[in-house]
Design an enzyme around this catalytic site. Structure first.
Site, PDB file in Angstrom:
ATOM      1  N   HIS A 262       1.007  -1.184   0.102  1.00  0.00           N
ATOM      2  CA  HIS A 262       0.010  -0.059   0.128  1.00  0.00           C
ATOM      3  C   HIS A 262       0.801   1.325   0.087  1.00  0.00           C
ATOM      4  O   HIS A 262       2.348   1.183   0.159  1.00  0.00           O
ATOM      5  CB  HIS A 262      -0.905   0.067   1.244  1.00  0.00           C
ATOM      6  CG  HIS A 262      -0.291  -0.165   2.366  1.00  0.00           C
ATOM      7  ND1 HIS A 262      -0.286  -1.232   3.315  1.00  0.00           N
ATOM      8  CD2 HIS A 262       0.612   0.901   3.328  1.00  0.00           C
ATOM      9  CE1 HIS A 262       0.485  -0.947   4.311  1.00  0.00           C
ATOM     10  NE2 HIS A 262       0.856   0.223   4.441  1.00  0.00           N
TER      11      HIS A 262
HETATM   12  C1  T46 Z   1       2.932   0.465   6.880  1.00  0.00           C
HETATM   13  C2  T46 Z   1       3.718  -0.420   7.074  1.00  0.00           C
HETATM   14  C3  T46 Z   1       5.069  -0.175   6.977  1.00  0.00           C
HETATM   15  C4  T46 Z   1      -3.960  -0.745  13.464  1.00  0.00           C
HETATM   16  O1  T46 Z   1      -5.069  -0.797  13.997  1.00  0.00           O
HETATM   17  N1  T46 Z   1      -3.149   0.282  14.175  1.00  0.00           N
HETATM   18  C5  T46 Z   1      -2.279   0.935  13.503  1.00  0.00           C
HETATM   19  O2  T46 Z   1      -1.580   1.786  13.939  1.00  0.00           O
HETATM   20  C6  T46 Z   1      -1.653  -0.026  12.661  1.00  0.00           C
HETATM   21  C7  T46 Z   1      -0.262   0.249  11.830  1.00  0.00           C
HETATM   22  C8  T46 Z   1      -2.310  -1.192  12.020  1.00  0.00           C
HETATM   23  N2  T46 Z   1      -3.677  -1.381  12.605  1.00  0.00           N
HETATM   24  C9  T46 Z   1      -4.210  -2.635  12.184  1.00  0.00           C
HETATM   25  C10 T46 Z   1      -4.927  -2.721  10.959  1.00  0.00           C
HETATM   26  C11 T46 Z   1      -4.860  -4.022  10.495  1.00  0.00           C
HETATM   27  O3  T46 Z   1      -6.032  -4.579  11.096  1.00  0.00           O
HETATM   28  O4  T46 Z   1      -3.201  -3.803  12.341  1.00  0.00           O
HETATM   29  C12 T46 Z   1      -3.681  -4.836  11.169  1.00  0.00           C
HETATM   30  C13 T46 Z   1      -2.559  -4.903  10.432  1.00  0.00           C
HETATM   31  O5  T46 Z   1      -2.107  -3.905   9.735  1.00  0.00           O
HETATM   32  P1  T46 Z   1      -1.486  -3.690   8.017  1.00  0.00           P
HETATM   33  O6  T46 Z   1      -1.973  -5.038   7.547  1.00  0.00           O
HETATM   34  O7  T46 Z   1      -1.783  -2.675   7.651  1.00  0.00           O
HETATM   35  O8  T46 Z   1       0.197  -3.954   8.379  1.00  0.00           O
HETATM   36  P2  T46 Z   1       1.179  -4.115   7.493  1.00  0.00           P
HETATM   37  O9  T46 Z   1       2.241  -4.583   8.070  1.00  0.00           O
HETATM   38  O10 T46 Z   1       0.840  -4.337   5.870  1.00  0.00           O
HETATM   39  O11 T46 Z   1       1.422  -2.227   7.164  1.00  0.00           O
HETATM   40  C14 T46 Z   1       2.162  -1.587   8.491  1.00  0.00           C
HETATM   41  C15 T46 Z   1       1.195  -0.463   8.652  1.00  0.00           C
HETATM   42  O12 T46 Z   1      -0.230  -0.747   8.739  1.00  0.00           O
HETATM   43  C16 T46 Z   1       1.301   0.698   7.498  1.00  0.00           C
HETATM   44  O13 T46 Z   1       0.872   1.681   7.784  1.00  0.00           O
HETATM   45  O14 T46 Z   1       3.070   1.683   6.405  1.00  0.00           O
HETATM   46  O15 T46 Z   1       3.187  -1.515   8.053  1.00  0.00           O
END
Ligand code: T46
Length: 131
Positions: A55
């Site tokens: 993303h």
């Molecule tokens: C990014 C990369 C480097 C939250 O509720 N609060 C938060 O602050 C974050 C970061 C995530 N979440 C929840 C949203 C999803 O349900 O945690 C879950 C996993 O998040 P996501 O699938 O977006 O994780 P990554 O590793 O794909 O991405 C993360 C960050 O979300 C993103 O902003 O830049 O790490």
């Protein structure tokens, strides 16, 4: 700023590494980190074959430090791609707004620490590469 080095499409940020019966590193908002820090989160215990991210962010700016182990970060600004290998706890990569990114090849012990300029908001995410 002296602690910032240009990479192909981003910046590597080096924070202090103080040796004193082990090491201590610190990051400060609006100083070594080029924005006010509103949120921190960390990613750990990720299997080696997992690809996270996929993303971009509309307005959030972030700096990623791999404080333990190693991870590869792929950056893509729409024109150019760059892969960064993070393995030093005091060297982070700036993940600016509108930068498509993935994180992959987490080592077993990897802990990826992220400093973010904004609170979590799903509407800040662009999850469609074409968009
Ligand atoms: C990014 C990369 C480097 C939250 O509720 N609060 C938060 O602050 C974050 C970061 C995530 N979440 C929840 C949203 C999803 O349900 O945690 C879950 C996993 O998040 P996501 O699938 O977006 O994780 P990554 O590793 O794909 O991405 C993360 C960050 O979300 C993103 O902003 O830049 O790490």
């Amino acid at each position: 700023m002296q602690n910032i080095t240009k990479t192909k499409i981003s910046y590597l940020i080096e924070i202090p590494k103080i040796k004193d019966e082990g090491f201590l590193s610190f990051a400060e908002g609006d100083r070594s980190i080029p924005f006010d820090i509103k949120r921190i989160y960390y990613i750990y215990d990720v299997e080696n074959n997992v690809i996270r991210g996929k993303h971009a962010h509309k307005k959030t700016r972030q700096v990623l430090f791999c404080v333990k182990g190693s991870v590869k970060v792929l950056l893509d600004n729409g024109d150019v791609r760059e892969e960064i290998f993070l393995s030093e706890p005091n060297k982070g990569i700036l993940l600016d707004r509108m930068m498509w990114h993935t994180m992959h090849e987490f080592s077993k012990d990897a802990v990826l620490l992220i400093l973010a300029s904004d609170y979590y908001e799903e509407k800040d995410y662009i999850r469609d590469y074409q968009e």
